[in-house]
Design an enzyme around this catalytic site. Structure first.
Site, PDB file in Angstrom:
ATOM      1  N   TYR A 185       0.321  -5.561  10.822  1.00 40.73           N
ATOM      2  CA  TYR A 185       0.378  -4.264  10.129  1.00 40.73           C
ATOM      3  C   TYR A 185       0.774  -3.211  11.149  1.00 40.73           C
ATOM      4  O   TYR A 185       1.364  -3.517  12.193  1.00 40.73           O
ATOM      5  CB  TYR A 185      -1.018  -4.053   9.503  1.00 40.73           C
ATOM      6  CG  TYR A 185      -1.183  -2.854   8.627  1.00 40.73           C
ATOM      7  CD1 TYR A 185      -0.425  -2.718   7.464  1.00 40.73           C
ATOM      8  CD2 TYR A 185      -2.110  -1.858   8.941  1.00 40.73           C
ATOM      9  CE1 TYR A 185      -0.585  -1.607   6.645  1.00 40.73           C
ATOM     10  CE2 TYR A 185      -2.283  -0.757   8.121  1.00 40.73           C
ATOM     11  CZ  TYR A 185      -1.514  -0.632   6.974  1.00 40.73           C
ATOM     12  OH  TYR A 185      -1.681   0.467   6.181  1.00 40.73           O
ATOM     13  N   ARG A 238      11.590   5.655   3.590  1.00 41.09           N
ATOM     14  CA  ARG A 238      10.743   6.353   4.578  1.00 41.09           C
ATOM     15  C   ARG A 238       9.693   5.365   5.074  1.00 41.09           C
ATOM     16  O   ARG A 238       8.555   5.369   4.641  1.00 41.09           O
ATOM     17  CB  ARG A 238      10.094   7.572   3.900  1.00 41.09           C
ATOM     18  CG  ARG A 238       9.560   8.613   4.832  1.00 41.09           C
ATOM     19  CD  ARG A 238       8.190   8.256   5.392  1.00 41.09           C
ATOM     20  NE  ARG A 238       7.105   8.323   4.437  1.00 41.09           N
ATOM     21  CZ  ARG A 238       6.053   7.501   4.449  1.00 41.09           C
ATOM     22  NH1 ARG A 238       5.936   6.529   5.327  1.00 41.09           N
ATOM     23  NH2 ARG A 238       5.095   7.631   3.555  1.00 41.09           N
ATOM     24  N   LYS A 256       1.393  -5.017   3.616  1.00 38.38           N
ATOM     25  CA  LYS A 256       0.350  -4.384   2.785  1.00 38.38           C
ATOM     26  C   LYS A 256      -0.332  -5.451   1.926  1.00 38.38           C
ATOM     27  O   LYS A 256      -1.552  -5.443   1.751  1.00 38.38           O
ATOM     28  CB  LYS A 256       0.970  -3.317   1.869  1.00 38.38           C
ATOM     29  CG  LYS A 256       1.512  -2.101   2.616  1.00 38.38           C
ATOM     30  CD  LYS A 256       0.456  -1.028   2.819  1.00 38.38           C
ATOM     31  CE  LYS A 256       0.976   0.075   3.726  1.00 38.38           C
ATOM     32  NZ  LYS A 256      -0.027   1.091   4.051  1.00 38.38           N
ATOM     33  N   GLU A 328       5.218   2.374  -2.125  1.00 42.53           N
ATOM     34  CA  GLU A 328       4.980   2.467  -0.688  1.00 42.53           C
ATOM     35  C   GLU A 328       6.232   2.954   0.030  1.00 42.53           C
ATOM     36  O   GLU A 328       7.325   2.413  -0.170  1.00 42.53           O
ATOM     37  CB  GLU A 328       4.589   1.068  -0.172  1.00 42.53           C
ATOM     38  CG  GLU A 328       3.985   1.057   1.202  1.00 42.53           C
ATOM     39  CD  GLU A 328       2.605   1.673   1.276  1.00 42.53           C
ATOM     40  OE1 GLU A 328       1.721   1.296   0.507  1.00 42.53           O
ATOM     41  OE2 GLU A 328       2.407   2.564   2.130  1.00 42.53           O
ATOM     42  N   ASP A 329       6.057   3.953   0.839  1.00 39.40           N
ATOM     43  CA  ASP A 329       7.106   4.413   1.750  1.00 39.40           C
ATOM     44  C   ASP A 329       8.424   4.785   1.068  1.00 39.40           C
ATOM     45  O   ASP A 329       9.522   4.481   1.571  1.00 39.40           O
ATOM     46  CB  ASP A 329       7.304   3.383   2.886  1.00 39.40           C
ATOM     47  CG  ASP A 329       6.075   3.340   3.809  1.00 39.40           C
ATOM     48  OD1 ASP A 329       5.061   4.012   3.492  1.00 39.40           O
ATOM     49  OD2 ASP A 329       6.121   2.662   4.843  1.00 39.40           O
ATOM     50  N   ASP A 351       0.442   4.813  -2.411  1.00 40.34           N
ATOM     51  CA  ASP A 351      -0.445   4.645  -1.261  1.00 40.34           C
ATOM     52  C   ASP A 351      -0.326   5.814  -0.288  1.00 40.34           C
ATOM     53  O   ASP A 351      -1.318   6.241   0.304  1.00 40.34           O
ATOM     54  CB  ASP A 351      -0.053   3.334  -0.576  1.00 40.34           C
ATOM     55  CG  ASP A 351      -1.022   2.917   0.497  1.00 40.34           C
ATOM     56  OD1 ASP A 351      -2.223   3.174   0.328  1.00 40.34           O
ATOM     57  OD2 ASP A 351      -0.574   2.324   1.491  1.00 40.34           O
ATOM     58  N   ASP A 352       0.893   6.316  -0.115  1.00 39.95           N
ATOM     59  CA  ASP A 352       1.114   7.375   0.881  1.00 39.95           C
ATOM     60  C   ASP A 352       0.575   8.715   0.399  1.00 39.95           C
ATOM     61  O   ASP A 352       0.143   9.534   1.207  1.00 39.95           O
ATOM     62  CB  ASP A 352       2.606   7.476   1.200  1.00 39.95           C
ATOM     63  CG  ASP A 352       3.128   6.141   1.678  1.00 39.95           C
ATOM     64  OD1 ASP A 352       2.690   5.693   2.747  1.00 39.95           O
ATOM     65  OD2 ASP A 352       3.931   5.514   0.950  1.00 39.95           O
ATOM     66  N   ASN A 493       2.469   7.616  11.696  1.00 38.72           N
ATOM     67  CA  ASN A 493       2.628   6.237  12.161  1.00 38.72           C
ATOM     68  C   ASN A 493       4.087   5.931  12.465  1.00 38.72           C
ATOM     69  O   ASN A 493       4.962   6.556  11.880  1.00 38.72           O
ATOM     70  CB  ASN A 493       2.160   5.265  11.062  1.00 38.72           C
ATOM     71  CG  ASN A 493       0.681   5.412  10.775  1.00 38.72           C
ATOM     72  OD1 ASN A 493      -0.130   5.489  11.681  1.00 38.72           O
ATOM     73  ND2 ASN A 493       0.338   5.460   9.505  1.00 38.72           N
TER      74      ASN A 493
HETATM   75  O1  LIG Z   1       1.381   1.758   6.727  1.00 42.58           O
HETATM   76  C1  LIG Z   1       0.549   2.496   7.313  1.00 42.58           C
HETATM   77  O2  LIG Z   1       0.038   2.222   8.391  1.00 42.58           O
HETATM   78  C2  LIG Z   1       0.098   3.764   6.641  1.00 42.58           C
HETATM   79  C3  LIG Z   1       1.129   4.218   5.699  1.00 42.58           C
HETATM   80  O3  LIG Z   1       1.093   3.926   4.530  1.00 42.58           O
HETATM   81  C4  LIG Z   1       2.287   4.935   6.238  1.00 42.58           C
HETATM   82  O4  LIG Z   1       2.269   5.377   7.390  1.00 42.58           O
HETATM   83  O5  LIG Z   1       3.258   5.043   5.496  1.00 42.58           O
HETATM   84 MG   LIG Z   2       3.013   3.896   3.660  1.00 45.15          MG
END
Ligand SMILES: O=C([O-])CC(=O)C(=O)O
Ligand SMILES: [Mg+2]
Length: 637
Positions: A185, A238, A256, A328-329, A351-352, A493
């Site tokens: 991760y 992203r 994830k 996600e992202d 999630d973000d 991150n």
């Molecule tokens: O993935 C991760 O560590 C946390 C997250 O969702 C991101 O930074 O987009």
């Molecule tokens: Mg994310």
């Protein structure tokens, strides 16, 4: 809002002959009858050497029987779908034998196959004579992993293991979670995505590209599993703070979902990682001969939305309305709109925006136990006004409003955001994107973060900018000059994008900062005291949150469920954690933590009338625990 009564009357809910509404025993035995029938069919039909062998049913307890149906939370829901949507497929309940068995990651045990199993499954000679335990296998692989000094090599070794022996992969991850989380991760997964094309060996997850327009349903049908409970989907625009990585963002849904299983106990076969490939604007990738995605600039507007629409309806059509789809992202310019649009018709979670908000709110609630005061008595300043920043800001305001009964508008005034153009203030309202507008308060324009800190005098500073090194010495020192215990969260991150390091936060605040970060940092010694920084990463939330949604059969995500998750996590941080400098309980306890989060989320779903799994289990935490996938080997007879 849909009530449980309404939901219970809906066609999907009434399908399955009352399976979900019945007792778990009833469901299990219905399943058992079909499973035995299927196994018999297999044995009758299969030629001898390639024969599929009925799986061991030595499981003695009902729980084990349920686990044998797939190892987790699916029994009732799987029942429903297996009856109505998916024909019972014999291979779903059987394992191949011999050479094929050794190459089937779902059933392979390597040297852990017993003598009896080696006889029964035509494995003699295909393995060296030694028979070892799963624990010894874990020990050996940990030993091997530790020989690699480059994190990406560890990542690749872990992915190879996942492809070779799934249960061993999860056992390793669960037993060594603190050591291996940064490998599978954040932060290593970020580097893996950047280099995904060159390290690509075998495909993981499902790719839905513009080429598949009009055929997305067929693409989803190619996936070998049917009883999917959680999808994590990205369009790669992203990835963490690394920007547009196009199709190579696949590492994120894969990572994830491995956490969904290891940390939240959702069985692996119920998890589906998906990447939507609409091209990339990343020139470096477009020119990279090893790039694995579509070699074109990103489709936008109608073309983009038509593909997303087709995907979202296909997912619902195949997996039903209770499949949780985690966005996600995605880039800001799509993330908010997609969430707003599909949360009306689908079970979706970003999630973000939401997961990060929930973990940070938990971090703030436990910080209060260290710094004192109520949530409403603090002042919050963010650097970064995208998904994470505005998502967290909104959840803080909601929690303050819940605690104080003050109108949400008023509560939002406690929170200030700085974006790339400076402090978000009312005079900028016209030029602001819609998701920033609620945060445009009355104030004279301020262009730099340092000026904003000096002018707003926040007690809490949160970095969600995606830009590293932006909490400079001046900024941290300013925070420490008017706060006895400045709360500083540096959330971007991966590690290189963190607004400041743990060491910087502690050094520049003379060890007074209450610090947390999105990516992991090692403990820091300041003036003879060891500070263990908390990792305020959504990995604390989404696995338990998803488990709660799945076990309650929730049909929508409600913001109160996010608050419930945050409160459940905050409640688990102890004085012992605070004494070490962390505001979170350690990841080593994450399965217990996830079960509690799941129970709180599920309880809230029942309270809101959004849960469809009836009757409500009496002890939700025990129920959540009993549903969690465990990776110990099953025995095959
Ligand atoms: O993935 C991760 O560590 C946390 C997250 O969702 C991101 O930074 O987009
Ligand atoms: Mg994310």
């Amino acid at each position: 809002m849909l009530s449980a009564r309404t939901a219970a009357a809906s066609p999907l809910w009434t399908r399955g002959g009352g399976g979900e509404g019945g007792s778990s025993k009833g469901c299990t035995s219905c399943w058992e009858v079909r499973r035995r029938a299927a196994a018999v069919r297999v044995q009758a039909a299969a030629p001898r050497r390639v024969e599929a062998v009925a799986m061991d049913l030595a499981a003695e307890t009902e729980k084990e029987e349920m686990a044998a149906a797939g190892g987790g939370v699916e029994d009732k829901y799987g029942e429903d779908r297996a009856t109505e949507e998916v024909p019972v497929t014999p291979w779903a309940f059987s394992v191949a034998s011999g050479y094929t068995l050794l190459r089937d990651p779902h059933h392979n045990k390597g040297l852990a196959f017993t003598e009896k199993e080696r006889d029964a499954h035509y494995l003699r000679g295909l393995l060296p004579p030694a028979v070892v335990s799963q624990d010894l296998q874990v020990k050996k692989i940990m030993h091997n992993l530790r020989q690699y000094s480059v994190p990406l090599q560890r990542y690749m070794a872990m992915m190879d293991l996942q492809e070779r022996n799934e249960r061993l992969f999860y056992k390793l991850l669960i037993d060594n979670v603190e050591e291996l989380l940064p490998v599978v991760y954040t932060p290593t997964v970020g580097e893996a995505c950047q280099k995904y094309g060159s390290i690509f060996r075998r495909p993981q997850g499902l790719y839905v590209s513009l080429k598949d327009k009009g055929k997305v349903l067929d693409v989803l049908r190619n996936w070998p599993e049917r009883n999917i409970q959680v999808i994590v989907v990205t369009d790669g625009e992203r990835i963490l703070g690394l920007g547009d990585l196009g199709c190579q963002g696949m590492g994120i849904p894969v990572g994830k979902l491995s956490l969904y299983t290891a940390l939240g106990g959702v069985r692996p076969s119920a998890c589906l990682p998906i990447t939507i490939d609409v091209g990339t604007n990343n020139k470096q990738l477009l020119n990279d001969e090893f790039y694995i995605g579509l070699r074109q600039r990103r489709a936008t507007g109608k073309e983009y939305h038509e593909l997303m629409d087709e995907f979202m309806s296909a997912a619902k059509q195949i997996y039903g309305e209770k499949v949780l789809i985690q966005f996600e992202d995605f880039a800001n310019h799509n993330a908010f709109d997609l969430l707003a649009k599909y949360s009306k018709s689908h079970l979706v979670f970003n999630d973000d925006i939401q997961g990060t908000a929930s973990v940070v709110l938990a971090g703030l609630l436990s910080s209060l136990k260290v710094v004192g005061g109520t949530l409403a008595e603090h002042t919050y300043l963010f650097l970064g006004a995208g998904e994470a920043g505005t998502g967290i800001a909104e959840l803080i305001a909601l929690e303050i409003s819940k605690q104080t009964k003050a109108p949400l508008e008023e509560c939002r005034k406690k929170v200030w955001l700085v974006d790339s153009k400076g402090l978000i203030v009312s005079s900028r309202k016209d030029s602001l994107q819609p998701f920033k507008k609620p945060w445009a308060h009355e104030h004279e324009p301020v262009t730099s973060l340092l000026d904003a800190v000096q002018s707003i005098k926040p007690t809490v500073l949160i970095g969600t900018s995606g830009v590293g090194k932006t909490f400079t010495k001046d900024v941290v020192e300013a925070m420490a000059s008017f706060n006895e215990r400045p709360v500083i969260f540096s959330l971007s991150n991966p590690t290189s994008h963190s607004e400041c390091t743990a060491e910087e936060a502690y050094n520049w605040s003379q060890g007074r900062a209450v610090f947390a970060s999105g990516s992991p940092f090692d403990p820091v010694e300041y003036n003879g005291k060891i500070h263990v920084p908390g990792q305020s990463n959504n990995a604390y939330i989404f696995p338990g949150f998803g488990l709660g949604v799945v076990i309650s059969g929730a049909i929508r995500v409600h913001e109160d469920m996010l608050l419930a998750a945050a409160e459940a996590l905050a409640d688990q941080a102890t004085q012992e954690n605070f004494d070490k400098g962390s505001i979170f309980p350690p990841f080593a306890n994450i399965r217990k933590i996830s079960a509690r989060i799941a129970a709180s989320v599920a309880a809230k779903a029942y309270e809101l009338g959004l849960a469809t799994r009836l009757p409500q289990p009496k002890d939700l935490e025990k129920y959540a625990e009993s549903c969690m996938y465990t990776p110990v080997y099953r025995s095959y007879r």
